[in-house]
Design an enzyme around this catalytic site. Structure first.
Site, PDB file in Angstrom:
ATOM      1  N   LYS A   7       0.837  -1.199   0.000  1.00 34.51           N
ATOM      2  CA  LYS A   7       0.000   0.000   0.000  1.00 34.51           C
ATOM      3  C   LYS A   7       0.879   1.259   0.000  1.00 34.51           C
ATOM      4  CE  LYS A   7      -3.910  -2.255   2.357  1.00 34.51           C
ATOM      5  NZ  LYS A   7      -4.816  -2.199   3.538  1.00 34.51           N
ATOM      6  N   TYR A  28     -12.196  -2.471  -3.594  1.00 30.07           N
ATOM      7  CA  TYR A  28     -12.801  -2.590  -2.260  1.00 30.07           C
ATOM      8  C   TYR A  28     -14.326  -2.517  -2.310  1.00 30.07           C
ATOM      9  CZ  TYR A  28      -8.298  -2.270   0.241  1.00 30.07           C
ATOM     10  OH  TYR A  28      -7.035  -2.511   0.753  1.00 30.07           O
ATOM     11  N   PHE A  80     -15.625   3.669   7.055  1.00 30.25           N
ATOM     12  CA  PHE A  80     -14.244   4.027   6.753  1.00 30.25           C
ATOM     13  C   PHE A  80     -13.914   3.987   5.254  1.00 30.25           C
ATOM     14  CE2 PHE A  80     -14.281  -0.546   7.824  1.00 30.25           C
ATOM     15  CZ  PHE A  80     -13.687  -1.101   6.685  1.00 30.25           C
ATOM     16  N   ARG A  96      -2.231 -14.761   3.718  1.00 33.03           N
ATOM     17  CA  ARG A  96      -2.976 -14.045   4.765  1.00 33.03           C
ATOM     18  C   ARG A  96      -2.308 -14.241   6.130  1.00 33.03           C
ATOM     19  NH1 ARG A  96      -7.119 -10.290   3.869  1.00 33.03           N
ATOM     20  NH2 ARG A  96      -8.150 -11.005   5.772  1.00 33.03           N
ATOM     21  N   THR A 121      -5.893  -7.982  10.248  1.00 32.42           N
ATOM     22  CA  THR A 121      -6.150  -6.687   9.598  1.00 32.42           C
ATOM     23  C   THR A 121      -5.699  -5.516  10.466  1.00 32.42           C
ATOM     24  OG1 THR A 121      -8.056  -7.646   8.471  1.00 32.42           O
ATOM     25  CG2 THR A 121      -7.990  -5.230   8.640  1.00 32.42           C
ATOM     26  N   ARG A 148       2.417  -7.363   9.167  1.00 35.14           N
ATOM     27  CA  ARG A 148       1.761  -6.255   9.879  1.00 35.14           C
ATOM     28  C   ARG A 148       2.195  -6.218  11.345  1.00 35.14           C
ATOM     29  NH1 ARG A 148      -4.085  -7.618   7.164  1.00 35.14           N
ATOM     30  NH2 ARG A 148      -4.073  -6.118   5.434  1.00 35.14           N
ATOM     31  N   ASN A 196      -1.953  -0.022   7.390  1.00 36.52           N
ATOM     32  CA  ASN A 196      -1.472  -1.388   7.627  1.00 36.52           C
ATOM     33  C   ASN A 196      -0.658  -1.973   6.465  1.00 36.52           C
ATOM     34  OD1 ASN A 196      -3.606  -1.898   5.926  1.00 36.52           O
ATOM     35  ND2 ASN A 196      -4.675  -3.309   7.287  1.00 36.52           N
ATOM     36  N   HIS A 198      -1.875  -5.378   1.372  1.00 38.54           N
ATOM     37  CA  HIS A 198      -3.134  -6.062   1.067  1.00 38.54           C
ATOM     38  C   HIS A 198      -2.842  -7.488   0.628  1.00 38.54           C
ATOM     39  CE1 HIS A 198      -7.040  -7.023  -0.705  1.00 38.54           C
ATOM     40  NE2 HIS A 198      -6.345  -7.551  -1.686  1.00 38.54           N
ATOM     41  N   GLU A 233      -9.360  -9.853  -8.079  1.00 35.95           N
ATOM     42  CA  GLU A 233      -8.366  -8.783  -7.884  1.00 35.95           C
ATOM     43  C   GLU A 233      -7.261  -8.851  -8.931  1.00 35.95           C
ATOM     44  OE1 GLU A 233      -7.404  -9.446  -3.758  1.00 35.95           O
ATOM     45  OE2 GLU A 233      -9.348  -8.682  -3.095  1.00 35.95           O
TER      46      GLU A 233
HETATM   47  P1  IDP Z   1      -7.893  -6.986   5.037  1.00 37.82           P
HETATM   48  O1  IDP Z   1      -7.052  -5.933   4.368  1.00 37.82           O
HETATM   49  O2  IDP Z   1      -7.139  -7.652   6.175  1.00 37.82           O
HETATM   50  O3  IDP Z   1      -8.481  -7.982   4.079  1.00 37.82           O
HETATM   51  P2  IDP Z   1     -10.556  -5.785   5.188  1.00 37.82           P
HETATM   52  O4  IDP Z   1     -11.557  -6.009   6.271  1.00 37.82           O
HETATM   53  O5  IDP Z   1     -10.808  -6.385   3.853  1.00 37.82           O
HETATM   54  O6  IDP Z   1      -9.121  -6.243   5.765  1.00 37.82           O
HETATM   55  O7  IDP Z   1     -10.380  -4.199   5.039  1.00 37.82           O
HETATM   56  C1  IDP Z   1      -9.655  -3.679   3.966  1.00 37.82           C
HETATM   57  C2  IDP Z   1      -8.789  -2.560   4.461  1.00 37.82           C
HETATM   58  O8  IDP Z   1      -9.611  -1.510   4.936  1.00 37.82           O
HETATM   59  C3  IDP Z   1      -7.871  -2.897   5.652  1.00 37.82           C
HETATM   60  O9  IDP Z   1      -6.670  -3.537   5.273  1.00 37.82           O
HETATM   61  C4  IDP Z   1      -7.622  -1.528   6.214  1.00 37.82           C
HETATM   62  O10 IDP Z   1      -6.643  -0.814   5.438  1.00 37.82           O
HETATM   63  C5  IDP Z   1      -8.967  -0.845   6.009  1.00 37.82           C
HETATM   64  N1  IDP Z   1      -9.800  -0.955   7.200  1.00 37.82           N
HETATM   65  C6  IDP Z   1     -10.471  -2.031   7.642  1.00 37.82           C
HETATM   66  N2  IDP Z   1     -11.144  -1.775   8.783  1.00 37.82           N
HETATM   67  C7  IDP Z   1     -10.876  -0.473   9.065  1.00 37.82           C
HETATM   68  C8  IDP Z   1     -11.273   0.392  10.122  1.00 37.82           C
HETATM   69  O11 IDP Z   1     -11.999   0.023  11.036  1.00 37.82           O
HETATM   70  N3  IDP Z   1     -10.777   1.663  10.064  1.00 37.82           N
HETATM   71  C9  IDP Z   1      -9.972   2.109   9.071  1.00 37.82           C
HETATM   72  N4  IDP Z   1      -9.581   1.316   8.061  1.00 37.82           N
HETATM   73  C10 IDP Z   1     -10.021   0.045   8.060  1.00 37.82           C
HETATM   74 MG    MG Z   2      -9.934  -7.806   2.641  1.00 36.33          MG
END
Ligand code: IDP
Ligand code: MG
Length: 154
Positions: free
Chosen positions: A14, A54, A62, A90, A96, A107, A117, A120, A131
């Protein structure tokens, strides 16, 4: 080679990972594990592409901030191939929210907040296909045989 060893996942450094100079470190983790790099580029993604990427999260509070963050600079989208690479990828990323990511994960070792974070990774074989198709053309994903293949797989 077994078909199972040709599973593919979509991994992306990212904008914060790029700005912090972590591209090499992240690639090294996947290379050292034994996974095969089959696609890689350096791009500054559009908001439109990120909204598609996304799309499952479009209703989340968010989401606007996520799209803004992800389109704030260049990223490094990649395709990695190998046995169970989606699930193992993963696990290598960690949870996450970096506050919950185990030490030893990418992470867990390299970032602090969920909104920064750094990486992805696809969460299923199905979303990996979606994707990869969004970020790469067929020609940009390259099939090849690493010289060490028989030392990674029995
Ligand atoms: P992932 O990246 O581990 O698959 P997802 O739930 O798919 O997690 O969320 C995608 C991305 O959205 C996360 O990696 C993070 O950058 C962002 N994200 C997820 N939850 C939050 C939140 O509660 N606040 C801010 N950003 C979030
Ligand atoms: Mg995801």
């Amino acid at each position: 080679m077994m078909a199972e060893q040709r599973e593919r996942t979509f991994i992306m450094v990212k904008p914060d990972g790029v700005q912090r100079g972590l591209v090499g470190t992240i690639i090294e983790r996947f290379e050292k594990k034994g996974f095969k790099l089959v696609g890689l580029k350096f791009v500054w993604p559009s908001e439109e592409l990120l909204q598609q990427h996304y799309s499952d999260l479009a209703s989340r509070p968010f989401f606007p901030g996520l799209v803004k963050y992800m389109s704030s600079g260049p990223v490094v989208p990649m395709v990695w191939e190998g046995l169970n690479v989606v699930k193992t990828g993963r696990q290598m990323l960690g949870a996450t929210n970096p506050a919950d990511s185990q030490p030893g994960t990418i992470r867990g070792d390299l970032c602090i907040q969920v909104g920064r974070n750094i990486i992805h990774g696809s969460d299923s074989v199905e979303s990996a296909k979606k994707e990869i198709g969004l970020w790469f053309t067929d020609k940009e994903v390259v099939g090849w045989t690493p010289a060490n293949e028989n030392w990674v797989y029995e």
